[in-house]
Every structure is written in C-alpha cells, then in structure tokens.
Design a protein around this motif. Structure first.
Motif, PDB file in Angstrom:
ATOM      1  N   MET A 171     -11.603   8.053  -9.845  1.00  0.00           N
ATOM      2  CA  MET A 171     -11.717   8.877  -8.641  1.00  0.00           C
ATOM      3  C   MET A 171     -11.776   7.969  -7.406  1.00  0.00           C
ATOM      4  SD  MET A 171     -11.754  12.098  -9.377  1.00  0.00           S
ATOM      5  CE  MET A 171     -12.557  12.847  -7.960  1.00  0.00           C
ATOM      6  N   PRO A 172     -11.081   8.346  -6.329  1.00  0.00           N
ATOM      7  CA  PRO A 172     -11.172   7.554  -5.098  1.00  0.00           C
ATOM      8  C   PRO A 172     -12.600   7.514  -4.571  1.00  0.00           C
ATOM      9  CG  PRO A 172      -9.367   9.128  -4.978  1.00  0.00           C
ATOM     10  CD  PRO A 172     -10.171   9.485  -6.186  1.00  0.00           C
ATOM     11  N   ARG A 173     -12.951   6.420  -3.959  1.00  0.00           N
ATOM     12  CA  ARG A 173     -14.267   6.314  -3.330  1.00  0.00           C
ATOM     13  C   ARG A 173     -14.201   7.016  -1.974  1.00  0.00           C
ATOM     14  NH1 ARG A 173     -12.582   1.685  -5.652  1.00  0.00           N
ATOM     15  NH2 ARG A 173     -13.966   0.589  -7.113  1.00  0.00           N
ATOM     16  N   ASP A 174     -15.020   8.044  -1.796  1.00  0.00           N
ATOM     17  CA  ASP A 174     -15.052   8.779  -0.528  1.00  0.00           C
ATOM     18  C   ASP A 174     -15.809   7.972   0.520  1.00  0.00           C
ATOM     19  OD1 ASP A 174     -13.628  11.199  -0.788  1.00  0.00           O
ATOM     20  OD2 ASP A 174     -15.200  11.979  -2.082  1.00  0.00           O
ATOM     21  N   ILE A 175     -15.165   7.694   1.633  1.00  0.00           N
ATOM     22  CA  ILE A 175     -15.803   6.981   2.738  1.00  0.00           C
ATOM     23  C   ILE A 175     -15.874   7.934   3.924  1.00  0.00           C
ATOM     24  CG2 ILE A 175     -15.649   5.044   4.347  1.00  0.00           C
ATOM     25  CD1 ILE A 175     -14.257   3.473   2.179  1.00  0.00           C
ATOM     26  N   LEU A 176     -17.071   8.240   4.351  1.00  0.00           N
ATOM     27  CA  LEU A 176     -17.299   9.142   5.474  1.00  0.00           C
ATOM     28  C   LEU A 176     -17.688   8.324   6.700  1.00  0.00           C
ATOM     29  CD1 LEU A 176     -17.744  11.943   6.740  1.00  0.00           C
ATOM     30  CD2 LEU A 176     -20.075  11.893   5.824  1.00  0.00           C
ATOM     31  N   ILE A 177     -16.871   8.416   7.734  1.00  0.00           N
ATOM     32  CA  ILE A 177     -17.154   7.737   8.999  1.00  0.00           C
ATOM     33  C   ILE A 177     -17.614   8.794   9.995  1.00  0.00           C
ATOM     34  CG2 ILE A 177     -16.262   6.280  10.840  1.00  0.00           C
ATOM     35  CD1 ILE A 177     -14.158   5.254   8.938  1.00  0.00           C
ATOM     36  N   LEU A 178     -18.821   8.627  10.501  1.00  0.00           N
ATOM     37  CA  LEU A 178     -19.384   9.586  11.438  1.00  0.00           C
ATOM     38  C   LEU A 178     -18.750   9.423  12.817  1.00  0.00           C
ATOM     39  CD1 LEU A 178     -21.664  11.758  11.803  1.00  0.00           C
ATOM     40  CD2 LEU A 178     -23.062   9.881  12.709  1.00  0.00           C
ATOM     41  N   ALA A 179     -18.390  10.550  13.433  1.00  0.00           N
ATOM     42  CA  ALA A 179     -17.868  10.525  14.802  1.00  0.00           C
ATOM     43  C   ALA A 179     -18.831  11.281  15.708  1.00  0.00           C
ATOM     44  CB  ALA A 179     -16.487  11.171  14.854  1.00  0.00           C
ATOM     45  N   TYR A 180     -18.969  10.791  16.932  1.00  0.00           N
ATOM     46  CA  TYR A 180     -19.819  11.455  17.918  1.00  0.00           C
ATOM     47  C   TYR A 180     -19.341  11.058  19.310  1.00  0.00           C
ATOM     48  CZ  TYR A 180     -22.007   6.830  17.813  1.00  0.00           C
ATOM     49  OH  TYR A 180     -22.231   5.477  17.845  1.00  0.00           O
ATOM     50  N   PRO A 181     -19.593  11.863  20.316  1.00  0.00           N
ATOM     51  CA  PRO A 181     -19.153  11.521  21.672  1.00  0.00           C
ATOM     52  C   PRO A 181     -19.728  10.177  22.123  1.00  0.00           C
ATOM     53  CG  PRO A 181     -19.831  13.804  21.568  1.00  0.00           C
ATOM     54  CD  PRO A 181     -20.244  13.191  20.251  1.00  0.00           C
ATOM     55  N   GLY A 182     -18.877   9.343  22.700  1.00  0.00           N
ATOM     56  CA  GLY A 182     -19.332   8.055  23.206  1.00  0.00           C
ATOM     57  C   GLY A 182     -19.377   6.955  22.181  1.00  0.00           C
ATOM     58  N   GLY A 229      -2.979   2.617  -4.172  1.00  0.00           N
ATOM     59  CA  GLY A 229      -3.440   3.976  -3.894  1.00  0.00           C
ATOM     60  C   GLY A 229      -4.519   4.429  -4.859  1.00  0.00           C
ATOM     61  N   GLY A 230      -5.223   5.465  -4.443  1.00  0.00           N
ATOM     62  CA  GLY A 230      -6.247   6.055  -5.299  1.00  0.00           C
ATOM     63  C   GLY A 230      -7.579   5.356  -5.295  1.00  0.00           C
ATOM     64  N   GLN A 231      -7.767   4.363  -4.410  1.00  0.00           N
ATOM     65  CA  GLN A 231      -9.034   3.625  -4.363  1.00  0.00           C
ATOM     66  C   GLN A 231     -10.003   4.203  -3.337  1.00  0.00           C
ATOM     67  OE1 GLN A 231      -9.811   1.237  -6.535  1.00  0.00           O
ATOM     68  NE2 GLN A 231      -7.803   1.561  -7.486  1.00  0.00           N
ATOM     69  N   TYR A 232      -9.484   4.600  -2.181  1.00  0.00           N
ATOM     70  CA  TYR A 232     -10.341   5.099  -1.108  1.00  0.00           C
ATOM     71  C   TYR A 232      -9.787   6.408  -0.549  1.00  0.00           C
ATOM     72  CZ  TYR A 232     -12.392   0.388  -1.021  1.00  0.00           C
ATOM     73  OH  TYR A 232     -13.019  -0.788  -1.361  1.00  0.00           O
ATOM     74  N   HIS A 233     -10.699   7.275  -0.191  1.00  0.00           N
ATOM     75  CA  HIS A 233     -10.349   8.491   0.560  1.00  0.00           C
ATOM     76  C   HIS A 233     -11.238   8.513   1.794  1.00  0.00           C
ATOM     77  CE1 HIS A 233     -10.804  12.855   1.578  1.00  0.00           C
ATOM     78  NE2 HIS A 233      -9.494  12.716   1.593  1.00  0.00           N
ATOM     79  N   LEU A 234     -10.607   8.351   2.964  1.00  0.00           N
ATOM     80  CA  LEU A 234     -11.380   8.254   4.202  1.00  0.00           C
ATOM     81  C   LEU A 234     -11.355   9.570   4.948  1.00  0.00           C
ATOM     82  CD1 LEU A 234      -9.842   5.173   3.927  1.00  0.00           C
ATOM     83  CD2 LEU A 234     -11.494   4.836   5.747  1.00  0.00           C
ATOM     84  N   ARG A 235     -12.482   9.887   5.559  1.00  0.00           N
ATOM     85  CA  ARG A 235     -12.552  11.044   6.424  1.00  0.00           C
ATOM     86  C   ARG A 235     -13.427  10.717   7.627  1.00  0.00           C
ATOM     87  NH1 ARG A 235     -14.501  15.835   3.102  1.00  0.00           N
ATOM     88  NH2 ARG A 235     -13.336  14.827   1.432  1.00  0.00           N
ATOM     89  N   VAL A 236     -13.052  11.252   8.761  1.00  0.00           N
ATOM     90  CA  VAL A 236     -13.815  11.096   9.995  1.00  0.00           C
ATOM     91  C   VAL A 236     -14.398  12.465  10.317  1.00  0.00           C
ATOM     92  CG1 VAL A 236     -13.745  10.480  12.429  1.00  0.00           C
ATOM     93  CG2 VAL A 236     -12.309   9.249  10.789  1.00  0.00           C
ATOM     94  N   ALA A 237     -15.697  12.554  10.368  1.00  0.00           N
ATOM     95  CA  ALA A 237     -16.354  13.850  10.510  1.00  0.00           C
ATOM     96  C   ALA A 237     -17.401  13.813  11.610  1.00  0.00           C
ATOM     97  CB  ALA A 237     -16.992  14.269   9.190  1.00  0.00           C
ATOM     98  N   ALA A 238     -17.589  14.951  12.244  1.00  0.00           N
ATOM     99  CA  ALA A 238     -18.528  15.060  13.359  1.00  0.00           C
ATOM    100  C   ALA A 238     -19.448  16.253  13.152  1.00  0.00           C
ATOM    101  CB  ALA A 238     -17.764  15.202  14.677  1.00  0.00           C
ATOM    102  N   GLU A 239     -20.462  16.332  14.005  1.00  0.00           N
ATOM    103  CA  GLU A 239     -21.410  17.445  13.952  1.00  0.00           C
ATOM    104  C   GLU A 239     -20.684  18.781  14.039  1.00  0.00           C
ATOM    105  OE1 GLU A 239     -25.340  19.018  16.441  1.00  0.00           O
ATOM    106  OE2 GLU A 239     -24.439  17.072  16.873  1.00  0.00           O
TER     107      GLU A 239
END
Length: 313
Positions: free
Chosen positions: A1-12, A34-44
């Motif tokens: 399974m890809p490693r899920d990497i969550l990058i937090l986004a916020y104003p500023g 391929g198949g090693q990482y799944h990146l997502r950028v998520a905010a409040e």
C-alpha cells in the motif's frame, strides 16, 4: 500500500515548505516505479488557500482516516493556525495514529502547541528559535541543526531544510541509493545530514562587513597556518584586540571560523572530486586526516569517511 503523506495547508504558510517536500516525495515515487507514496494537501476547510505572498493553492478537506506521515509546513500564518481549535483537533487526531509526525521551519509551533515536543529534542528556523524556547521551555531545542528526529517526531530548520528532511524520510523508507538519486534529480548541492549546521560560516562572516575581506583572504589561503596571531597580523591588529572584536562581530572565535572554512572546503572537495581523505585534509590545511576527522566530529557528529559515503562523489 502507498504511504499516505498528509501536508497541512493554512493561510500564510510558506510555499517552499510545501513544494520542496512535495517534489521530493513525488520524484521518489516516480523513481521507485510508483505505488510508494500518495500525497495530499489538506486544509481546515476545502478550497482555495492563500499562502505567504498571496500564492493560492487548492486544498482538500483533512481526511478522517489515518495517514502514514503528517507534515506541518511553517510560515507566518502558523501562529493564527495553531489557535484554531478545529484545526488543532484535526492535527492532534492524526498525530496520535501517524507513523511519523514532522514539521518544517516554524511548523514546530503547531507541534509544540499540541504538546508533542514536550521533553523532546527539536529544531526550527534559527530566527524563530528564541521565541520557541521562550514560549515552550520544556523543548530541548537544538538551534544549530538542519533537522532533528526524536522518536516518531521529526522537526527541521527553515526553507530548503524541508527537502533535507524529506530526503531523510525517503532514505528510511526506500534506501540511501534512491535518496541520493532524488537529491541529484532535484539538483540539491549536498544531501545534508541532520547534524549539519543551519549556518554557513562564509555567509555569517559576510554578514559582518568588518571581517569579510579577512575571511575572504583566509578562504584563499587555507593551506597556510591560519593561527589567530597570523589573522590578527593580516588584519593589522594586536592578537587580544583582534580576538575580542572578531568574536563580537561574528559570534565565533577565529580558530572556530577557520575550522568551519576548512570543513566547508573539505566537503566541497569530497562532493566534486575523488581525492583521498588524506589529500583533502592536506589541501584544506588540516594537515592530517586525523585532525580533519576530529573537526568533522565536532561539526557534524560524523567522520569524513561516513560523510563521504553518504554525500560524496
């Protein structure tokens, strides 16, 4: 399974704190097939987020399911973000279950707000170290480190140090050879270990105009015995006066400054040539490989052989 990497986004938030690690992990995934990482950028809140300088990015909502790696970028907006109960609650939820939790630059303030750095070794951008230490005195702050790992918690210094942090994680996940390949692909001058200093001695000296010319001369003459007395004579000062004024201007002793210049040159030679360690030591004025080994241990916490194995040509 890809490693899920969550990058937090916020104003500023600082754009490079997101883009640098994002590119490193993306390139690593491509190089590994391929198949090693799944990146997502998520905010409040999902939607457009204005980063520092107004650069917009589209973020998805923070997911409910656990992730492998949680990454908190820095930026001037972090001090508002860490006071949002809703955002802090979401970050805390993921921090409890993630395999590793990390911050870049002043993202460390978010981790500190959650209590995740209490009693732990950590770092942040050198300009924010004093504030972090005052506000969270329980942190064992290491202000002169590129990145620090304490258990599952990783912190890094500012700006490009986020790439160093990502490369260290890639090395842990996929091996040193692939991490080195990504460093070359990103045209990173040198894949720096966590023990390396945030500060470049030549740049520090350049900031103190009174001794910039002297250190420029020293850089060109590292093969000479650059004692404090020799430097003082070249500067036209008495040794005692020179030592006092030099320390006041640079925060370093003359001997330490020269050692750092020699280490920087030695690193560059090992990065770009196949000279033996002994030849490098003689070229930069250490005289012997043993003296250079002690200097590397003081500066990086590793010897020249280990440094060359990790970062050399």
């Amino acid at each position: 399974m890809p490693r899920d990497i969550l990058i937090l986004a916020y104003p500023g938030m600082q754009p490079i704190d997101l883009a640098g690690p994002f590119q490193a992990f993306t390139a690593a995934d491509e190089e590994a097939g391929g198949g090693q990482y799944h990146l997502r950028v998520a905010a409040e809140r999902a939607g457009m987020v204005a980063m520092q300088g107004g650069l917009p990015i589209v973020a998805e909502p923070i997911p409910r399911r656990p992730v492998d790696t949680l990454l908190i970028p820095g930026g001037p907006g972090v001090h508002v973000a860490r006071k949002s109960e809703r955002l802090v609650s979401a970050v805390r939820r993921h921090a409890r279950t993630a395999r590793r939790v990390s911050s870049i630059c002043t993202g460390a303030f978010m981790l500190a707000e959650l209590g995740l750095l209490d009693g732990r070794a950590a770092t942040t951008h050198w300009r924010a170290c004093d504030l972090l230490a005052r506000e969270f005195p329980s942190i064992r702050l290491e202000p002169d480190r590129i990145w620090v790992r304490d258990g599952a918690i990783w912190t890094s210094a500012g700006v490009t140090a986020g790439i160093d942090l990502a490369l260290a994680m890639i090395e842990e996940d996929l091996g040193a050879a692939l991490a080195a390949k990504i460093a070359r692909r990103l045209v990173v001058y040198m894949r720096r270990s966590g023990g390396q200093s945030q500060f470049s001695m030549p740049l520090e000296i350049q900031d103190s105009n009174s001794f910039a010319a002297l250190m420029g001369w020293a850089e060109e003459n590292l093969h000479l015995p650059l004692t404090a007395e020799a430097l003082a004579k070249h500067a036209g000062m008495t040794p005692r006066s020179f030592h006092r004024h030099f320390f006041a201007a640079t925060g370093s002793t003359p001997a330490k400054a020269v050692e750092r210049l020699r280490i920087d040159r030695a690193c560059a030679l090992m990065e770009t040539t196949r000279l033996s360690n002994g030849a490098v030591a003689r070229e930069v004025g250490f005289g012997s490989e043993e003296r250079m080994r002690h200097a590397f241990a003081r500066g990086f916490g590793v010897g020249p052989a280990e440094w060359r194995a990790r970062f050399g040509a």
